[in-house]
Design a protein around this motif. Structure first.
Motif, mmCIF file in Angstrom:
data_model
loop_
_atom_site.group_PDB
_atom_site.id
_atom_site.type_symbol
_atom_site.label_atom_id
_atom_site.label_comp_id
_atom_site.label_asym_id
_atom_site.label_seq_id
_atom_site.Cartn_x
_atom_site.Cartn_y
_atom_site.Cartn_z
ATOM 1 N N PRO A 135 0.810 -1.220 0.000
ATOM 2 C CA PRO A 135 0.000 0.000 0.000
ATOM 3 C C PRO A 135 0.845 1.272 0.000
ATOM 4 O O PRO A 135 1.813 1.381 0.739
ATOM 5 N N VAL A 136 0.456 2.205 -0.857
ATOM 6 C CA VAL A 136 1.107 3.506 -0.936
ATOM 7 C C VAL A 136 0.077 4.552 -0.521
ATOM 8 O O VAL A 136 -1.003 4.624 -1.089
ATOM 9 N N GLY A 137 0.402 5.324 0.490
ATOM 10 C CA GLY A 137 -0.501 6.376 0.934
ATOM 11 C C GLY A 137 -1.402 5.942 2.075
ATOM 12 O O GLY A 137 -1.608 4.752 2.321
ATOM 13 N N LYS A 138 -1.928 6.935 2.775
ATOM 14 C CA LYS A 138 -2.758 6.693 3.967
ATOM 15 C C LYS A 138 -4.031 5.931 3.640
ATOM 16 O O LYS A 138 -4.473 5.087 4.417
ATOM 17 N N GLN A 139 -4.666 6.233 2.501
ATOM 18 C CA GLN A 139 -5.948 5.614 2.182
ATOM 19 C C GLN A 139 -5.808 4.113 1.946
ATOM 20 O O GLN A 139 -6.598 3.318 2.460
ATOM 21 N N LEU A 140 -4.793 3.722 1.178
ATOM 22 C CA LEU A 140 -4.581 2.292 0.931
ATOM 23 C C LEU A 140 -4.084 1.590 2.191
ATOM 24 O O LEU A 140 -4.456 0.444 2.448
ATOM 25 N N GLN A 141 -3.260 2.260 2.984
ATOM 26 C CA GLN A 141 -2.805 1.653 4.240
ATOM 27 C C GLN A 141 -3.991 1.412 5.165
ATOM 28 O O GLN A 141 -4.093 0.363 5.795
ATOM 29 N N ARG A 142 -4.916 2.361 5.221
ATOM 30 C CA ARG A 142 -6.118 2.188 6.053
ATOM 31 C C ARG A 142 -6.924 0.986 5.565
ATOM 32 O O ARG A 142 -7.410 0.190 6.367
#
Length: 173
Positions: A135-142
């Motif tokens: 995941p790249v970025g906060k949205q995908l990590q969430r």
């Protein structure tokens, strides 16, 4: 180029053909490059449950379209495939939703990104996670963090056809 993730679902007619047709219409757009397509997952209906199960996929694309232009493309594909909006969460021949558009938070009268119910729906997160293993970025990590806490079997999400790379192929039963 803009980095966009879509969710595509269908529960009417030839569901596999509907997904194939939607992806082909995306691929035929000069301004769209399909990067990856998830496996196909079969899921129980949410909201209005007295209807057939859905087939769902996630698609990662790169595009020069703005978010509002991409929304119009999604709506055009739905129209081309005969989508009729009878009532909320009802049966549909095809449904295309913009899940993520770059790492942006967008809120207009016609579009909210990230998709407002994305993090609540295993049928969206499971295919999305499949095509975003790192995941790249906060949205995908969430999304990755949330799916680890979900019981996908309990949520009614089952693998229908394993990934075929950039092409959806007929399943062999």
């Amino acid at each position: 180029m803009n980095d966009v993730y879509l969710s595509i679902g269908t529960n009417m007619g030839d569901r596999l053909e509907n997904l194939q047709h939607a992806v082909e219409l995306l691929k035929n757009k000069e301004e769209v490059k399909v990067v990856s397509i998830s496996s196909i997952y079969e899921t129980a209906a949410v909201g209005y449950t007295d209807q057939a199960d859905f087939l769902n996929i996630a698609v990662h694309i790169n595009t020069s379209y703005s978010s509002s232009e991409m929304l119009k493309v999604c709506q055009w594909i739905e129209s081309e495939l005969g989508r009729v909006r009878e009532f909320r969460w009802g049966p549909r021949i095809i449904d295309l939703d913009i899940l993520l558009y770059n790492h942006e938070n967008i809120e207009t009268d016609s579009l909210i990104v990230p998709h407002p119910r994305m993090y609540e729906r295993a049928f969206v997160l499971v295919p999305l996670i499949e095509i975003t293993p790192a995941p790249v970025g906060k949205q995908l990590q969430r999304a990755h963090d949330i799916i680890q806490q979900m019981d996908c079997e309990e949520e009614g999400v089952t693998l229908w056809q394993a990934s075929a790379g950039l092409k959806i192929t007929q399943s062999v039963n």
